[in-house]
Design a protein around this motif. Sequence first.
Motif: not given
Length: 259
Positions: A214, A218, A252, A256
């Motif tokens: 992250e 990403s 991603t 999440t």
Amino acid sequence: MRDDGLDRAIDAAGGIAQLARKIGISQPSVSNWTRVPAQRVVAVETATGVSRNDLRPDLYGEQAGSAELVDPIDAARAREYALLAVLLSAPPSKRLLDQLAALSGDATPLGRAHAALADAAASAVAAKVEREYFDLFVGLGRGELLPYASYYLTGFLNERPLSRLRGDLTTLGIEPVANNSEPEDHAAILCEIMSGLVAGRFDASPEVQRAFFEKHVSPWMGRLFADIESAGDAGFYRVVGALGRTFIEIETEAFTFAS
């Protein structure tokens, strides 16, 4: 003094200069190695055919004996990152194109991307793909694209994203490759690091993996792959871009949900 695995790779490639060219780095960098750096193992294996177990038994020997401990999904993810790392670090050899042509696909988005890559590899000419890679990422002065986190996040090279990445790599105990001309925020290096994190070659929990992804992957890498997909000089690499974009979207979404 070079270790046996590195000597075998150099012999298989036809010399130090040929090995450096095959994996897309400078000859002096390879000359200064005493063993294959962890971040270069997959690329050297692909370029020379010398197995990773022989290149770095300290990293891969024990893993080969405990492969059942690696979740099959994580193993597949690690292979995907490693493939992207190889394709971003240097143009594929004829040997690698032949291997890619044997990929099978399925009805999933990633499966369709694999099938498209296999079709592109089957019809690709290695010399033309090498020129395409040069035009996209190297160029005379610079290529059409600059695959660095700093550039995508700030518009300039060697900025704060690189500094933050280096700090996190130090915390994780991941050392940079000696005499490597590429900064660590190159997309190929980040994919290789993610492969190592996912496969357990670097000691990191799933939470650390997610935080690294992250923070360093990403925010920008999906855009890079989308740019590769639409680049004017892209032919073979158009499908590489589609594969990378699809995989980063899947990662991603998975991270999440995991959080």
